[in-house]
Scaffold this motif. Sequence first.
Motif, PDB file in Angstrom:
ATOM      1  N   CYS A   1      -0.939  -0.724 -16.305  1.00  0.00           N
ATOM      2  CA  CYS A   1      -2.075  -1.287 -17.035  1.00  0.00           C
ATOM      3  C   CYS A   1      -3.353  -1.089 -16.227  1.00  0.00           C
ATOM      4  N   LYS A   2      -3.239  -1.167 -14.906  1.00  0.00           N
ATOM      5  CA  LYS A   2      -4.333  -0.864 -13.984  1.00  0.00           C
ATOM      6  C   LYS A   2      -3.711  -0.523 -12.639  1.00  0.00           C
ATOM      7  N   GLU A   3      -4.409   0.228 -11.856  1.00  0.00           N
ATOM      8  CA  GLU A   3      -3.871   0.712 -10.584  1.00  0.00           C
ATOM      9  C   GLU A   3      -3.489  -0.430  -9.639  1.00  0.00           C
ATOM     10  N   GLU A   4      -4.252  -1.505  -9.669  1.00  0.00           N
ATOM     11  CA  GLU A   4      -3.990  -2.627  -8.767  1.00  0.00           C
ATOM     12  C   GLU A   4      -3.119  -3.717  -9.411  1.00  0.00           C
ATOM     13  N   CYS A   5      -2.320  -3.372 -10.394  1.00  0.00           N
ATOM     14  CA  CYS A   5      -1.432  -4.327 -11.060  1.00  0.00           C
ATOM     15  C   CYS A   5      -0.479  -4.945 -10.032  1.00  0.00           C
ATOM     16  N   LYS A   6      -0.386  -6.281 -10.052  1.00  0.00           N
ATOM     17  CA  LYS A   6       0.448  -7.013  -9.084  1.00  0.00           C
ATOM     18  C   LYS A   6       1.886  -7.171  -9.556  1.00  0.00           C
ATOM     19  N   GLY A   7       2.146  -6.949 -10.827  1.00  0.00           N
ATOM     20  CA  GLY A   7       3.508  -7.015 -11.340  1.00  0.00           C
ATOM     21  C   GLY A   7       4.015  -8.427 -11.561  1.00  0.00           C
ATOM     22  N   LEU A   8       5.327  -8.533 -11.697  1.00  0.00           N
ATOM     23  CA  LEU A   8       5.989  -9.806 -11.948  1.00  0.00           C
ATOM     24  C   LEU A   8       6.612 -10.342 -10.661  1.00  0.00           C
ATOM     25  N   CYS A   9       6.659 -11.673 -10.541  1.00  0.00           N
ATOM     26  CA  CYS A   9       7.338 -12.313  -9.411  1.00  0.00           C
ATOM     27  C   CYS A   9       8.837 -12.088  -9.576  1.00  0.00           C
ATOM     28  N   PRO A  10       9.522 -11.596  -8.540  1.00  0.00           N
ATOM     29  CA  PRO A  10      10.958 -11.354  -8.680  1.00  0.00           C
ATOM     30  C   PRO A  10      11.793 -12.640  -8.770  1.00  0.00           C
ATOM     31  N   ARG A  11      11.210 -13.780  -8.402  1.00  0.00           N
ATOM     32  CA  ARG A  11      11.969 -15.042  -8.447  1.00  0.00           C
ATOM     33  C   ARG A  11      11.766 -15.779  -9.769  1.00  0.00           C
TER      34      ARG A  11
END
Length: 181
Positions: A140-150
């Motif tokens: 979605c954007k280069e600096e996407c932080k993603g989802l928390c794995p927990r």
Amino acid sequence: MRLQAEKLKDEELALDVAEKAEEFPALHELQEQGQCRFTRDISGRLRAFRAGDYVEVQGTVATSVIFACSRCLEDVEILLEVEVDLTFVPHSEDEDREEEEEVELEAEDLGLISYHDDEIDLHHALQEQVVMALPLRPLCKEECKGLCPRCGANRNVEDCDCAAPIMNSKFAALKDFKVDR
């Protein structure tokens, strides 16, 4: 979308492409599997001309595709613009024969596409070009932080209080290893 090679003997031919993604079997299958969604037709302008025995097809096709971001799973729309540069050659009877002694490169090995009976079907070649242009890991954007794995929180929207996961690595014992020179 069929092209008659015989019609190209004297002059160049301009082709306007405007097809729904469903008309292309591979693109339709990608949509059916839920991997992406085409929001615009596959459209563009191509030109076809002869160069000796070869038929050259060049131009640009474009479409718009919605993917799930590979990090946060939010929808992202990507405009695809594909440069098309294809070379077609007539199918020869020599390609059907197999010779055991010598190995000869086939037209496909050289990046050429063979056609039969003076008729060139552009559907397969164009869908191949579009599939090769699809991103492997859309973001979605280069600096996407993603989802928390927990906890699964979208880190672009909210911060979570989860501790960083402890990596269980077989090389963890080497993390403090130092070499004296």
